[in-house]
Scaffold this active site. Structure first.
Site, PDB file in Angstrom:
ATOM      1  N   LEU A   1      33.148  20.152 -10.619  1.00 18.20           N
ATOM      2  CA  LEU A   1      32.023  19.649  -9.839  1.00 18.20           C
ATOM      3  C   LEU A   1      31.377  18.423 -10.493  1.00 18.20           C
ATOM      4  O   LEU A   1      30.989  18.464 -11.659  1.00 18.20           O
ATOM      5  CB  LEU A   1      30.975  20.763  -9.670  1.00 18.20           C
ATOM      6  N   ASP A   2      31.272  17.330  -9.713  1.00 15.30           N
ATOM      7  CA  ASP A   2      30.583  16.098 -10.122  1.00 15.30           C
ATOM      8  C   ASP A   2      31.108  15.536 -11.441  1.00 15.30           C
ATOM      9  O   ASP A   2      30.364  14.930 -12.203  1.00 15.30           O
ATOM     10  CB  ASP A   2      29.070  16.338 -10.232  1.00 15.30           C
ATOM     11  N   ALA A   3      32.393  15.733 -11.709  1.00  6.38           N
ATOM     12  CA  ALA A   3      32.966  15.262 -12.973  1.00  6.38           C
ATOM     13  C   ALA A   3      34.204  14.398 -12.754  1.00  6.38           C
ATOM     14  O   ALA A   3      34.941  14.135 -13.692  1.00  6.38           O
ATOM     15  CB  ALA A   3      33.305  16.441 -13.871  1.00  6.38           C
TER      16      ALA A   3
END
Length: 284
Positions: free
Chosen positions: A227-229
């Protein structure tokens, strides 16, 4: 054909630029824009050429066939995109915040984004009127908090049926399932505020105002299963002071989010973003 693009990623070694440039010249092509980058840490080489092809004797199929020999020699991952290919098709996904969606639709109608918009998917029905006003199909697919799998299965069917090749999350506030991340790896673009992970969850700008931040910003990145990486495409910031209210931060943040997302989407469409592990090389 006229203007075409050649994009190359391969292990770095002596002679790549000379070999490719000479080949294009031999074919009658003229390089109008050239970008190269060598990553000294990973030993990878990245190249993007724009080529004027009016005087080329070979068509695109013949060019690809001939260039494949060079690609094999240098162990290249490569793409030759010409004007005869179908334009990329975007599926935009959105929840209730409209600023990124509306900005993309405006830029699309103004001719700033070289693509077709295959449709818009939302877990709410709020954006239907503005989307359909642009003549774009709107897919309202609610997502149940208790059982999300049926909704995501429906989304995947819509995306596949529309023949979309790129997905843009224009403030879509649901976590994309791993199957979709894997299938469209390097082709799902997201925008979020740069406060993560400091101000995760709801009302991040309100949290930031309470904390007294001096900078706000936004990040455009490719979506991965983490997530969001995912690999970052573009970022921007703006300085704020104690004089700014929460409303000011929200307003300024929205402006940054939509401009950062628009740049990221445009560069992706122009083949200016090359993925290097969990980083990107951006020939902006």
């Amino acid at each position: 054909m006229s203007l075409c693009r050649l994009v190359v990623t391969c292990p770095d070694r002596v002679g790549i630029v000379a070999r490719v440039s000479s080949f294009i010249a031999e074919q009658g092509g003229s390089i109008t824009e050239a970008n190269q980058h060598s990553d000294l840490e990973t030993g990878r080489f990245f190249m993007r050429y724009e080529v004027e092809t009016r005087n080329m004797t070979a068509d695109s199929d013949a060019f690809r066939q001939a260039f494949a020999r060079i690609a094999d020699e240098f162990d290249m991952q490569w793409q030759w995109r010409d004007g005869e290919q179908r334009r990329r098709r975007l599926m935009i996904m959105v929840s209730r915040e409209s600023h990124c969606l509306v900005d993309l639709l405006y830029r699309w109608t103004a001719g700033e984004l070289d693509c077709d918009i295959a449709g818009v998917i939302s877990n709410h029905d709020d954006m239907r009127s503005v989307v359909e006003w642009h003549g774009i199909e709107y897919h309202h697919i609610p997502v149940s908090a208790d059982e999300k799998a049926p909704a995501f299965s429906a989304m995947e069917r819509v995306i596949e049926d529309s023949q979309a090749d790129t997905i843009v999350l224009a403030r879509y506030m649901q976590i994309i399932p791993p199957s979709l991340c894997e299938r469209y790896s390097g082709r799902i673009i997201n925008i979020h505020h740069s406060f993560l992970p400091s101000f995760a969850g709801a009302r991040p700008y309100h949290q930031a105002h309470t904390r007294g931040v001096k900078l706000i910003g936004a990040t455009c990145h490719y979506v991965t299963q983490e997530l969001d990486a995912g690999p970052i495409i573009e970022q921007d910031i703006q300085r704020v002071t104690h004089c700014h209210t929460t409303g000011d931060l929200v307003r300024l943040g929205r402006d940054i989010e939509k401009s950062v997302l628009a740049r990221g989407v445009r560069w992706h469409l122009q083949d200016r973003v090359l993925i290097d592990g969990n980083k990107t090389v951006v020939f902006s």
